[in-house]
Structures are given as structure tokens and as C-alpha cells.
Design an enzyme around this catalytic site. Structure first.
Site, PDB file in Angstrom:
ATOM      1  N   GLY A   1       0.787  -1.234   0.000  1.00  0.00           N
ATOM      2  CA  GLY A   1       0.000   0.000   0.000  1.00  0.00           C
ATOM      3  C   GLY A   1       0.819   1.284   0.000  1.00  0.00           C
ATOM      4  CD  GLN A   2       4.992  -0.148   0.784  1.00  0.00           C
ATOM      5  OE1 GLN A   2       4.041  -0.674   0.247  1.00  0.00           O
ATOM      6  NE2 GLN A   2       6.008  -0.827   1.261  1.00  0.00           N
ATOM      7  CB  SER A   3       2.483   6.929  -1.893  1.00  0.00           C
ATOM      8  OG  SER A   3       3.845   7.087  -1.598  1.00  0.00           O
ATOM      9  CB  SER A   4       6.194   4.060  -4.647  1.00  0.00           C
ATOM     10  OG  SER A   4       6.349   3.044  -3.676  1.00  0.00           O
ATOM     11  CG  LEU A   5       4.380  -0.525  -3.830  1.00  0.00           C
ATOM     12  CD1 LEU A   5       4.349  -1.597  -2.747  1.00  0.00           C
ATOM     13  CD2 LEU A   5       5.103  -1.070  -5.065  1.00  0.00           C
TER      14      LEU A   5
END
Ligand code: G3D
Ligand code: MG
Length: 184
Positions: free
Chosen positions: A69-73
Site C-alpha cells: 500500500g505504499q504510495s509508490s505502489l
């Protein structure tokens, strides 16, 4: 292949459901899945890509996708939408600072055409944390009552202790089954 075998395979296929577990990073998605699967939940590392688990529950075969769920993902989430029966949205109920972001990301998902048929279960996770917002406050912050496009339910829970995971999952399966599985 005989007719009976084909019919049996079709019925098995009907009992096979695809669940997509999403939420901001650190919400507890991987812990929740591990706990549900009876695995040790200590020392869960951040999910850099995705985990897929196949679980058996109440005669259903659940293919569960847990995507980082990291913003980059988050832009990759859309690669996992196809054929999703149930969307499990996991919220860190102690993370007040990112509640608006959490609401925003969920709203975006609910607008996705390929998720249009999915049932939504929101887990207000980490209820064991002192100071965690109750499920009623998460419900308000996420404006769940305004959702008309999906069947939804919110359940306060703790992935850490396992508290209230089953009632949430059971509601989800009942709702999906009433749509996609013909009665035996
Ligand atoms: P994610 O997969 O959504 O990114 P993780 O989240 O499952 O990796 O969990 C992130 C952190 O939250 C982990 O802590 C995990 O132990 C913790 N956590 C998950 N669920 C709960 C819960 O119900 N209660 C509490 N108190 N903590 C929870 P660490 O310290 O390992 O980063
Ligand atoms: Mg994870």
C-alpha cells in the site's frame, strides 16, 4: 471428461472467490491475512509487491491478494482489479493523520469500473491500540453511509489478536455468495 466431472468442476469454480485486500501501507493487511491463516503474526515485513494466499473457509476456496500500500505502489493496484468478488479495505484506526488520505484512496477505488461488482468490507483494524478510533468514527470519516454503488459493511477488529476477523469475513462471504453462488 465426463459430464459429471464437468459439472463438478463448474460447481468447484463457483465456490472459488477472489478477494483483494487493500489499504494504506502499515494498515495491517499482511498481518490480517496471516492471522486468518493461522500463521505467526510477529515480525511482518512491509509488502514490497504482493502476496497471494489460497485459503479454504466454509467450503469456499479463497484466492486472496494482498497488495503493498505504499504510495509508490498504489498505481499498481489496478493490475489486480479484474474478477474481484470482494474488496477488503483495511484501516489503521490509530492513524488519525492519514484518515483523509485513506478516505480519498477508497473513494477512488469505488469509482473503478472493474471493481463495480465487488462487495466492500472495511476492517477498522488495530482496535487493540489505546486511542484507536472506534469503527463508528472510521465509518463517518470514510463517509461509508453515502456509498450507493456497492454492498458494504464495517467491522472493528484486531489483526494482531484476531478479534472480530471472522464475523467480517463471514459477512463478506455471505454477501458474495448471495450474488454469485446458486443455492445447493
Ligand atoms: P500492511 O501489510 O498493511 O502494510 P502489516 O501492514 O501487516 O505489515 O502491519 C504493519 C504494522 O502494524 C506491523 O507492526 C503489525 O504488527 C502492526 N499491526 C497490524 N495489525 C495490528 C493490530 O491489529 N494491532 C496492532 N497493535 N498492531 C497491528 P510492525 O511494528 O511490525 O511494523
Ligand atoms: Mg503488507
Amino acid at each position: 471428461m465426463g459430464l459429471l466431472t464437468i459439472l463438478k468442476k463448474m460447481r468447484e469454480k463457483e465456490r472459488e472467490l477472489r478477494l483483494l485486500v487493500l489499504g494504506l501501507d502499515n494498515a495491517g493487511k499482511t498481518t490480517l491475512l496471516k492471522r486468518f491463516n493461522g500463521e505467526d503474526v510477529t515480525g511482518t515485513a512491509p509488502t514490497l509487491g504482493f502476496n497471494i494466499k489460497t485459503l479454504e473457509h466454509r467450503g469456499f476456496k479463497l484466492n486472496v491478494w494482498d497488495v503493498g500500500g505504499q504510495s509508490s505502489l498504489r498505481s499498481y493496484w489496478r493490475n489486480y482489479f479484474e474478477s474481484t468478488d470482494g474488496l477488503v479495505w483495511v484501516v489503521d484506526s490509530g492513524d488519525r493523520q492519514r484518515l483523509q488520505l485513506c478516505a480519498h484512496e477508497l473513494r477512488g477505488l469505488l469509482r473503478e469500473e472493474r471493481l463495480a461488482g465487488a462487495t466492500l468490507l472495511v476492517f477498522a483494524n488495530k482496535q487493540d491500540l489505546p486511542g484507536a478510533l472506534p469503527a463508528s468514527a472510521i465509518r463517518e470519516a470514510l463517509e461509508l453511509d453515502s456509498i450507493r454503488s456497492h454492498h458494504w459493511c464495517i467491522q472493528g477488529c484486531s489483526a494482531f489478536t484476531g478479534h472480530n476477523l471472522l464475523p467480517g469475513i463471514d459477512w463478506l462471504l455471505d454477501d458474495i455468495a448471495s450474488r454469485v453462488c446458486p443455492p445447493d
